[in-house]
Design a protein around this motif. Structure first.
Motif, mmCIF file in Angstrom:
data_model
loop_
_atom_site.group_PDB
_atom_site.id
_atom_site.type_symbol
_atom_site.label_atom_id
_atom_site.label_comp_id
_atom_site.label_asym_id
_atom_site.label_seq_id
_atom_site.Cartn_x
_atom_site.Cartn_y
_atom_site.Cartn_z
ATOM 1 N N THR A 195 27.327 3.064 10.764
ATOM 2 C CA THR A 195 26.721 1.974 10.009
ATOM 3 C C THR A 195 27.687 1.507 8.943
ATOM 4 O O THR A 195 28.668 2.168 8.649
ATOM 5 N N GLY A 196 27.378 0.376 8.332
ATOM 6 C CA GLY A 196 28.225 -0.175 7.291
ATOM 7 C C GLY A 196 28.276 0.688 6.039
ATOM 8 O O GLY A 196 29.124 0.517 5.194
ATOM 9 N N ASN A 197 27.331 1.622 5.885
ATOM 10 C CA ASN A 197 27.270 2.458 4.695
ATOM 11 C C ASN A 197 28.137 3.706 4.803
ATOM 12 O O ASN A 197 28.300 4.425 3.834
ATOM 13 N N VAL A 198 28.674 3.991 5.967
ATOM 14 C CA VAL A 198 29.492 5.183 6.146
ATOM 15 C C VAL A 198 30.872 4.929 5.569
ATOM 16 O O VAL A 198 31.506 3.921 5.877
ATOM 17 N N GLU A 199 31.328 5.873 4.730
ATOM 18 C CA GLU A 199 32.638 5.739 4.095
ATOM 19 C C GLU A 199 33.744 6.030 5.104
ATOM 20 O O GLU A 199 33.665 6.975 5.879
ATOM 21 N N HIS A 200 34.770 5.217 5.089
ATOM 22 C CA HIS A 200 35.915 5.416 5.971
ATOM 23 C C HIS A 200 36.556 6.758 5.624
ATOM 24 O O HIS A 200 36.650 7.124 4.445
ATOM 25 N N PRO A 201 37.030 7.514 6.611
ATOM 26 C CA PRO A 201 37.660 8.816 6.323
ATOM 27 C C PRO A 201 38.837 8.719 5.358
ATOM 28 O O PRO A 201 39.053 9.610 4.545
ATOM 29 N N LEU A 202 39.586 7.629 5.420
ATOM 30 C CA LEU A 202 40.707 7.469 4.497
ATOM 31 C C LEU A 202 40.197 7.320 3.068
ATOM 32 O O LEU A 202 40.759 7.901 2.142
ATOM 33 N N ALA A 203 39.140 6.557 2.882
ATOM 34 C CA ALA A 203 38.566 6.375 1.542
ATOM 35 C C ALA A 203 38.106 7.710 0.981
ATOM 36 O O ALA A 203 38.346 8.018 -0.188
ATOM 37 N N ALA A 204 37.477 8.514 1.809
ATOM 38 C CA ALA A 204 37.026 9.844 1.365
ATOM 39 C C ALA A 204 38.217 10.727 1.018
ATOM 40 O O ALA A 204 38.201 11.461 0.026
ATOM 41 N N ALA A 205 39.277 10.637 1.806
ATOM 42 C CA ALA A 205 40.455 11.494 1.600
ATOM 43 C C ALA A 205 41.195 11.145 0.317
ATOM 44 O O ALA A 205 41.712 12.033 -0.362
ATOM 45 N N VAL A 206 41.288 9.871 -0.023
ATOM 46 C CA VAL A 206 42.070 9.475 -1.193
ATOM 47 C C VAL A 206 41.234 9.363 -2.470
ATOM 48 O O VAL A 206 41.797 9.108 -3.540
ATOM 49 N N LYS A 207 39.945 9.572 -2.382
ATOM 50 C CA LYS A 207 39.074 9.433 -3.555
ATOM 51 C C LYS A 207 39.552 10.255 -4.756
ATOM 52 O O LYS A 207 39.653 9.720 -5.866
ATOM 53 N N PRO A 208 39.904 11.544 -4.588
ATOM 54 C CA PRO A 208 40.391 12.301 -5.760
ATOM 55 C C PRO A 208 41.688 11.738 -6.335
ATOM 56 O O PRO A 208 41.887 11.717 -7.547
ATOM 57 N N LEU A 209 42.565 11.264 -5.472
ATOM 58 C CA LEU A 209 43.821 10.675 -5.939
ATOM 59 C C LEU A 209 43.551 9.404 -6.728
ATOM 60 O O LEU A 209 44.127 9.191 -7.802
ATOM 61 N N LEU A 210 42.690 8.554 -6.215
ATOM 62 C CA LEU A 210 42.371 7.307 -6.912
ATOM 63 C C LEU A 210 41.769 7.599 -8.282
ATOM 64 O O LEU A 210 42.125 6.960 -9.278
ATOM 65 N N ALA A 211 40.879 8.579 -8.343
ATOM 66 C CA ALA A 211 40.273 8.947 -9.624
ATOM 67 C C ALA A 211 41.328 9.462 -10.599
ATOM 68 O O ALA A 211 41.310 9.127 -11.786
#
Length: 129
Positions: free
Chosen positions: A2-18
């Motif tokens: 679904t459109g609400n599922v986070e892309h695996p790349l987004a999940a992987a880089v989330k700590p780096l972005l923060a």
């Protein structure tokens, strides 16, 4: 999916972005200055980098976290020297008014920050006093 599922790349880089203060942006909202990350050859995520002006504040917040959440002004002299060394490694003093901002956060003078910087640049155990 679904459109609400986070892309695996987004999940992987989330700590780096923060950690660097960057923000994920939907691809259709990306601006020319945003960085587009690809996943298997296809654009997957746009990243908006923070303004340089907020970088030093984030670095100081990270230093507080690394020193158990204690206010930087309450650290002892050796800990303050370590903070200055870590900030130097991360380029904190290339930011305009970086020395003044760090001195204020540490509760010391600009001269003291310069002294800490000079001490790490010019000595490995020798003192001039």
């Amino acid at each position: 999916m679904t459109g609400n599922v986070e892309h695996p790349l987004a999940a992987a880089v989330k700590p780096l972005l923060a950690a660097v203060g960057a923000t994920p942006v939907p691809l259709d909202e990306a601006k020319p200055d945003d960085v587009v990350l690809e996943w298997e050859g296809t654009p997957a995520l746009a990243v908006r980098l923070p303004h340089l002006s907020s970088a030093l504040d984030r670095m100081l917040t990270e230093m507080t976290r690394q020193f158990d959440g204690r206010p930087l002004a309450e650290l002892d002299r050796l800990e303050k020297q370590r903070v200055v060394a870590l900030l130097e490694e991360r380029g904190a003093f290339t930011v305009r008014h970086g020395v003044e901002t760090v001195a204020s956060a540490l509760g010391v003078s600009r001269f003291t920050v310069y002294n800490y910087l000079n001490r790490q640049d010019g000595s490995t155990g020798t003192t001039s006093k």
